[in-house]
Design an enzyme around this catalytic site. Structure first.
Site, PDB file in Angstrom:
ATOM      1  N   SER A  12       9.896  -1.318   1.587  1.00  0.00           N
ATOM      2  CA  SER A  12      10.178  -1.250   0.153  1.00  0.00           C
ATOM      3  C   SER A  12      11.044  -0.032  -0.121  1.00  0.00           C
ATOM      4  CB  SER A  12       8.873  -1.130  -0.632  1.00  0.00           C
ATOM      5  OG  SER A  12       9.172  -0.632  -1.923  1.00  0.00           O
ATOM      6  N   HIS A  37      12.830  -5.135   0.970  1.00  0.00           N
ATOM      7  CA  HIS A  37      12.035  -5.404  -0.239  1.00  0.00           C
ATOM      8  C   HIS A  37      12.530  -4.502  -1.377  1.00  0.00           C
ATOM      9  CE1 HIS A  37       8.351  -6.818  -2.272  1.00  0.00           C
ATOM     10  NE2 HIS A  37       8.283  -5.599  -2.788  1.00  0.00           N
ATOM     11  N   ASP A  39      12.018  -3.453  -5.307  1.00  0.00           N
ATOM     12  CA  ASP A  39      11.083  -3.470  -6.427  1.00  0.00           C
ATOM     13  C   ASP A  39      11.815  -3.238  -7.744  1.00  0.00           C
ATOM     14  OD1 ASP A  39       8.503  -3.896  -5.189  1.00  0.00           O
ATOM     15  OD2 ASP A  39       8.825  -1.969  -4.204  1.00  0.00           O
ATOM     16  N   MET A  41      11.483  -2.920 -11.665  1.00  0.00           N
ATOM     17  CA  MET A  41      10.453  -2.620 -12.676  1.00  0.00           C
ATOM     18  C   MET A  41      11.120  -2.353 -14.023  1.00  0.00           C
ATOM     19  SD  MET A  41       7.988  -0.094 -10.498  1.00  0.00           S
ATOM     20  CE  MET A  41       7.467  -0.509  -8.832  1.00  0.00           C
ATOM     21  N   HIS A  70      11.493  -8.350  -5.707  1.00  0.00           N
ATOM     22  CA  HIS A  70      10.184  -8.459  -6.372  1.00  0.00           C
ATOM     23  C   HIS A  70      10.362  -8.039  -7.828  1.00  0.00           C
ATOM     24  CE1 HIS A  70       5.812  -6.645  -6.476  1.00  0.00           C
ATOM     25  NE2 HIS A  70       5.957  -7.665  -7.304  1.00  0.00           N
ATOM     26  N   MET A  72       9.132  -7.189 -11.193  1.00  0.00           N
ATOM     27  CA  MET A  72       7.981  -6.785 -12.010  1.00  0.00           C
ATOM     28  C   MET A  72       8.508  -6.587 -13.428  1.00  0.00           C
ATOM     29  SD  MET A  72       6.296  -4.280  -9.192  1.00  0.00           S
ATOM     30  CE  MET A  72       7.814  -4.250  -8.252  1.00  0.00           C
ATOM     31  N   MET A 141      -0.495  -8.647  -4.445  1.00  0.00           N
ATOM     32  CA  MET A 141      -0.460  -7.208  -4.733  1.00  0.00           C
ATOM     33  C   MET A 141      -1.808  -6.598  -4.361  1.00  0.00           C
ATOM     34  SD  MET A 141       2.531  -6.569  -5.704  1.00  0.00           S
ATOM     35  CE  MET A 141       2.180  -4.817  -5.813  1.00  0.00           C
ATOM     36  N   GLY A 146       3.593  -0.763  -9.795  1.00  0.00           N
ATOM     37  CA  GLY A 146       4.239   0.271 -10.606  1.00  0.00           C
ATOM     38  C   GLY A 146       4.682   1.461  -9.780  1.00  0.00           C
ATOM     39  N   ASP A 177       1.622  -6.453  -0.475  1.00  0.00           N
ATOM     40  CA  ASP A 177       2.396  -5.323  -0.992  1.00  0.00           C
ATOM     41  C   ASP A 177       1.451  -4.308  -1.635  1.00  0.00           C
ATOM     42  OD1 ASP A 177       4.322  -3.690  -2.143  1.00  0.00           O
ATOM     43  OD2 ASP A 177       5.194  -5.259  -3.413  1.00  0.00           O
ATOM     44  N   SER A 200       5.832   3.844   1.390  1.00  0.00           N
ATOM     45  CA  SER A 200       5.598   5.205   1.881  1.00  0.00           C
ATOM     46  C   SER A 200       5.343   5.246   3.387  1.00  0.00           C
ATOM     47  CB  SER A 200       4.476   5.881   1.099  1.00  0.00           C
ATOM     48  OG  SER A 200       3.413   5.002   0.904  1.00  0.00           O
TER      49      SER A 200
HETATM   50  C1  DX5 Z   1       4.297  -1.347  -5.996  1.00  0.00           C
HETATM   51  C2  DX5 Z   1       5.513  -1.941  -5.300  1.00  0.00           C
HETATM   52  C3  DX5 Z   1       5.456  -1.753  -3.839  1.00  0.00           C
HETATM   53  C4  DX5 Z   1       5.434  -0.316  -3.401  1.00  0.00           C
HETATM   54  C5  DX5 Z   1       4.612  -0.215  -2.153  1.00  0.00           C
HETATM   55  O1  DX5 Z   1       4.405  -1.580  -7.345  1.00  0.00           O
HETATM   56  O2  DX5 Z   1       5.630  -3.312  -5.548  1.00  0.00           O
HETATM   57  O3  DX5 Z   1       6.446  -2.485  -3.141  1.00  0.00           O
HETATM   58  O4  DX5 Z   1       6.691   0.216  -3.179  1.00  0.00           O
HETATM   59  O5  DX5 Z   1       4.495   1.122  -1.820  1.00  0.00           O
HETATM   60  P1  DX5 Z   1       3.467   1.657  -0.751  1.00  0.00           P
HETATM   61  O6  DX5 Z   1       3.768   0.929   0.543  1.00  0.00           O
HETATM   62  O7  DX5 Z   1       3.782   3.098  -0.685  1.00  0.00           O
HETATM   63  O8  DX5 Z   1       2.087   1.357  -1.248  1.00  0.00           O
HETATM   64 ZN    ZN Z   2       6.990  -4.813  -4.245  1.00  0.00          ZN
END
Ligand code: DX5
Ligand code: ZN
Length: 220
Positions: A12, A37, A39, A41, A70, A72, A141, A146, A177, A200
């Site tokens: 991600s 991936h 994200d 938002m 993805h 959101m 999830m 977020g 995820d 991370s």
């Molecule tokens: C959360 C995202 C994830 C996030 C995962 O809202 O959709 O993709 O980046 O991060 P880690 O792997 O650090 O939990």
């Molecule tokens: Zn994601």
């Protein structure tokens, strides 16, 4: 249960350095990722704001790996075509967003992209029962979406296992995820997932190849 050798890793880029996104995407590509991936938002569906189609368009030339987008965002439907044009390969919407999930899925497929549905931790797996023949990916999830760096919610393992049974022989990716790392990956794959998103766990160090290998080793 998924074949461990076929587990895919989807870093991600939420945890990447946004000031050098092109370099970061090339680095995870070279490191052996399977999907990239992304994200998206909107500061409304989730309490954070990230990026949109113009940034995805800039990322596109840096990798030939599938861009796993993805969303959101709520609503998502009015924006689906824009994400397709920007270069997404897989477009995942949330079951909790919009009013008509079936219509969102049809829209994604009508623009020639793979369709995914994501479920927040509180959402039961039964919401996808009547769209199973229309989807290419289901995203569970395992944190409240977020932010990166949150802890894995272990109640979701049962949901993953139930979804794996519901999927049966259908060629659907079961992606997880949130809070995925070398400690949690084994249980996640044992429950039936075949795509691991990790932010991370991959971007915290400098050696992305080692980080991807560590996740793959954790499930073998
Ligand atoms: C959360 C995202 C994830 C996030 C995962 O809202 O959709 O993709 O980046 O991060 P880690 O792997 O650090 O939990
Ligand atoms: Zn994601």
């Amino acid at each position: 249960m998924a074949d461990n050798a076929k587990v895919k890793i989807a870093p991600s880029i939420l945890s990447a350095d946004f000031a050098k996104l092109g370099d970061e995407v090339r680095a995870i590509d070279r490191a052996g990722c399977d999907y990239v991936h992304i994200d998206v938002m909107d500061g409304h569906f989730v309490p954070n704001l990230t990026l949109g189609p113009p940034v995805i368009r800039c990322i596109r030339p840096h990798t030939e790996k599938p861009l796993d987008v993805h969303l959101m965002i709520n609503p998502a439907q009015p924006h689906i075509e824009q994400y397709a044009r920007a270069g997404a390969d897989i477009i995942t919407v949330h079951a909790e967003a919009d009013q008509h999930l079936d219509r969102s899925i049809q829209l994604i497929r009508s623009v020639g992209k793979k369709a995914g549905v994501s479920l927040n931790p509180h959402t039961p797996e039964t919401v996808v029962e009547y769209v199973l023949d229309e989807v290419d990916l289901i995203l569970v999830m395992t944190v409240n979406p977020g932010f990166g760096g949150q802890s894995f919610i272990s109640s979701q393992l049962e949901k993953i296992a139930r979804l794996r049974k519901m999927i049966g022989n259908r060629p659907i990716d079961l992606e997880v995820d949130g809070g995925v790392n070398s400690e949690t990956a084994g249980d996640i794959v044992a429950a039936g997932a075949n795509v691991l998103v990790a932010g991370s766990a991959i971007f915290k160090g400098n050696d992305y190849t080692a980080a991807i290998r560590a996740l793959k080793n954790a499930v073998n």
